[in-house]
Design an enzyme around this catalytic site. Structure first.
Site, short mmCIF file in Angstrom:
data_model
loop_
_atom_site.label_atom_id
_atom_site.label_comp_id
_atom_site.label_asym_id
_atom_site.label_seq_id
_atom_site.Cartn_x
_atom_site.Cartn_y
_atom_site.Cartn_z
N HIS A 21 1.08 -1.18 -0.14
CA HIS A 21 0.01 0.08 0.12
C HIS A 21 0.95 1.25 -0.05
CE1 HIS A 21 0.79 0.66 4.29
NE2 HIS A 21 0.03 -0.72 4.63
N CYS A 133 3.20 -8.90 14.30
CA CYS A 133 4.75 -8.26 14.24
C CYS A 133 5.93 -9.27 14.35
CB CYS A 133 4.80 -7.61 15.99
SG CYS A 133 3.67 -6.16 16.11
N CYS A 155 -2.40 -7.27 20.74
CA CYS A 155 -1.30 -6.28 20.41
C CYS A 155 -1.78 -4.82 20.02
CB CYS A 155 -0.49 -6.94 19.06
SG CYS A 155 0.63 -5.68 17.91
N LYS A 309 -3.03 -2.99 5.67
CA LYS A 309 -3.79 -3.78 4.88
C LYS A 309 -4.78 -4.51 5.92
CE LYS A 309 -3.93 -3.40 0.51
NZ LYS A 309 -2.99 -3.86 -0.54
N1 MSP Z 1 9.68 -7.47 7.48
C1 MSP Z 1 9.59 -6.25 8.36
C2 MSP Z 1 10.75 -5.38 8.12
C3 MSP Z 1 12.02 -6.21 8.31
S1 MSP Z 1 13.53 -5.27 8.00
C4 MSP Z 1 14.82 -6.16 8.22
C5 MSP Z 1 8.44 -5.40 8.35
N2 MSP Z 1 7.61 -5.40 7.15
S2 MSP Z 1 6.50 -4.71 6.73
O1 MSP Z 1 6.01 -5.00 5.40
O2 MSP Z 1 5.60 -4.92 7.88
O3 MSP Z 1 6.59 -3.22 6.94
C6 MSP Z 1 7.63 -2.77 6.11
C7 MSP Z 1 7.67 -1.13 6.44
O4 MSP Z 1 6.64 -0.56 5.82
C8 MSP Z 1 7.88 -0.94 7.60
O5 MSP Z 1 9.11 0.33 8.02
C9 MSP Z 1 6.69 -0.04 8.14
O6 MSP Z 1 6.85 0.81 8.97
C10 MSP Z 1 6.18 0.56 6.74
N3 MSP Z 1 4.94 0.81 6.86
C11 MSP Z 1 3.78 0.05 6.90
N4 MSP Z 1 2.78 0.58 7.02
C12 MSP Z 1 2.85 2.13 6.88
C13 MSP Z 1 2.28 3.38 6.96
N5 MSP Z 1 1.10 3.36 6.91
N6 MSP Z 1 3.10 4.42 6.67
C14 MSP Z 1 4.34 4.38 6.53
N7 MSP Z 1 4.98 3.26 6.86
C15 MSP Z 1 4.42 2.17 6.77
O7 MSP Z 1 8.21 -4.63 9.17
#
Ligand code: MSP
Length: 527
Positions: A21, A133, A155, A309
């Site tokens: 997203h 998480c 959580c 999501k």
């Molecule tokens: N797989 C782990 C990261 C491992 S790094 C060694 C993870 N993945 S994630 O897909 O959940 O998230 C990836 C990134 O997207 C994170 O930095 C998270 O903060 C960012 N974001 C997810 N939703 C977000 C928003 N709504 N706004 C900004 N960033 C967001 O965590």
């Protein structure tokens, strides 16, 4: 022009349980803007992104969809995550998947080293685990559930119940590193940024660190622990290592680790602790340098909550780019949200900024300038004669904006860099209004003055194209072509950005071309 410096920037690697997203795209754009800036500055630049494919979350999603986790990951990577990079025009140098052999083998090498050096031991663990998480939670981190989870502890991030796990695991002696971490935070204040993130992490470590459970034995979707294949490596321990496995850790034939490490990690604030506590402790244990910086950016919010999501608030990046284009997407998020703080996305704000800043501010400026050079000088950029105070003021604004923008990028304040660059847009528009070239054009005696005015604005546009290239690469490429300087100055991507503000680089006599609207009018359904 090589600067002799290196710049290695990473995004988090993304879970492939779902499609991206705009929150994910936001992180990608920020890292890409920094990488493009440094590349254009002549720094030895490398941008890494990729996908995090192991762990219980992916396993459960795949199982629920009736496919193997590898099949699930392959589909998501090819159909969603790689295409995202094209949608938002990210020029990454590498894309790592944690299921690749180059990664899995190097994770095992790393783990074996820590085991041999006495940093890993076997023990029992019982705790609350959040699969969203992929992390054990302290009771203090849980909140009361609502709706279907009324009466349960959930959580705080995912609003879903945690699970009580009891397992025999391998542990990393992280508790031994608390003092060294605290020393790191105080000796290198910019190691964790922004300031608020640094304070939070320092407070967390001051309370003392526990050892970290780094393996799981109740499922097998992960990297096998090299000395005990009934365990797989804990997904975060595996994932964090991507930052060095992708640049050749454990591969003696590669010089990339030496050339590029330590790097700069751009992460969302929710995963800051993993990067600012666990990751440096792992590196310390292995005798490697800690990262240069860990920067925790804010969240894109919907209704005051993190867009996600799982909460069905995710907006697909194509919903924006299909209408506004990738440049507008990149510009909007980098400009409208102070990097490091949360920001709310709104269609109205995006539309308003598109119209006023991109279409009217920058786009119209570019078309007007080129149209005037065409009309008054048959398309050939005139030489400036004597500069007036107003002209010199433009030169100062350009030089100041260029150096202030570079200083802001150094601090990762991308929004400030854009604000500085925009002073050039405003200055040039104001200058044209004041100088009234269309009036000068009516008077033959003012021919030299008209030439100076038009040289000034065209040279200003040259500087703007160079400075905006990392943020709006599509529009600035069109502008560069229309400016007609590819033969004389070279490709836009090769223009040394730290020299962008030096006045007078545009050769007089350059023949400009036609420029289609850089940011065309958007027809809305109400029109
Ligand atoms: N797989 C782990 C990261 C491992 S790094 C060694 C993870 N993945 S994630 O897909 O959940 O998230 C990836 C990134 O997207 C994170 O930095 C998270 O903060 C960012 N974001 C997810 N939703 C977000 C928003 N709504 N706004 C900004 N960033 C967001 O965590």
């Amino acid at each position: 022009m090589r600067s002799g410096k290196s710049f290695y920037v990473t995004t988090p690697i993304f879970y492939v349980n779902d499609a991206p997203h705009i929150g994910h795209a936001y992180t990608e754009v920020a890292a890409d803007v920094l990488a493009r800036w440094h590349r254009q500055a002549g720094d030895d630049t490398w941008m890494l992104t990729g996908t995090d494919e192991h762990g219980e979350k992916i396993l459960r999603t795949a199982t629920a969809n009736g496919v193997s986790p590898k099949e699930w990951a392959d589909t998501l990577v090819e159909k969603s995550w790689r295409p995202l990079l094209e949608t938002i025009d990210v020029a990454n140098d590498d894309f790592i998947r944690t299921t690749e052999p180059r990664h899995e083998e190097a994770v095992q090498t790393f783990l074996q080293k820590l085991y041999d050096d006495g940093f890993i031991y076997a023990g029992e663990y019982e705790g609350f685990y959040c699969v969203g998480c992929e992390e054990y939670k302290q009771e203090s981190e849980l909140v009361d559930g609502s709706g279907p989870y009324e009466g349960q502890k959930v959580c705080a991030i995912h609003s879903k119940p945690v699970e009580l796990l009891q397992e025999r695991n391998y542990f990393f002696r992280m508790s031994e590193f608390a003092d060294r971490l605290l020393a790191l935070y105080s000796e290198r204040p910019d190691f964790v940024q922004p300031e608020s993130a640094r304070n939070e992490v320092t407070q967390f470590v001051k309370q003392g660190l526990s050892d970290l459970s780094i393996s799981r034995s109740s499922f097998d979707w992960g990297v096998k622990v090299p000395w005990d294949d009934s365990h797989v490596v804990y997904v975060w321990f595996d994932a964090l290592l991507n930052y060095i496995t992708a640049i050749g850790y454990g591969d003696d034939s590669s010089d990339k680790l030496e050339r590029l490490w330590p790097g700069v990690h751009i992460v969302g604030k929710d995963i800051l602790r993993f990067h600012a506590v666990i990751w440096p402790a792992m590196l310390m244990a292995a005798g490697l340098d800690v990262p240069q910086r860990v920067y925790g950016h804010g969240w894109l919010l919907v209704g005051g909550e993190k867009m996600s999501k799982s909460k069905l608030t995710g907006i697909a990046p194509t919903e924006i780019t299909d209408t506004f284009g990738s440049d507008a997407f990149r510009y909007y998020f980098m400009r409208a949200i102070a990097f490091g703080q949360d920001g709310s996305f709104s269609w109205e704000d995006l539309s308003a900024r598109y119209q006023s800043e991109l279409a009217n501010g920058f786009g119209n400026l570019a078309s007007r300038v080129l149209a005037m050079v065409t009309r008054y000088f048959e398309g050939s950029v005139p030489a400036a004669s004597e500069y007036s105070d107003a002209d010199r003021h433009v030169q100062t604004v350009v030089a100041d904006a260029a150096s202030a923008a570079d200083a802001a990028i150094e601090k990762l304040a991308i929004h400030d860099a854009l604000a500085h660059i925009w002073t050039i847009v405003d200055e040039l528009n104001g200058y044209i209004t004041e100088q009234q070239p269309w009036v000068l054009a009516k008077d033959d005696a003012q021919r030299d003055r008209l030439a100076t005015v038009l040289y000034t604005v065209t040279e200003g546009l040259r500087a703007l194209a160079v400075l905006l290239a990392p943020v709006t690469p599509v529009a600035t490429d069109k502008l560069w072509t229309a400016l007609g300087v590819v033969d004389s100055l070279g490709a836009l991507a090769d223009q040394p950005i730290r020299d962008a503000g030096r006045w007078g680089q545009l050769p007089a006599g350059t023949v400009v071309g036609r420029l289609e609207a850089l940011f065309p009018r958007i027809e809305t359904t109400n029109d």
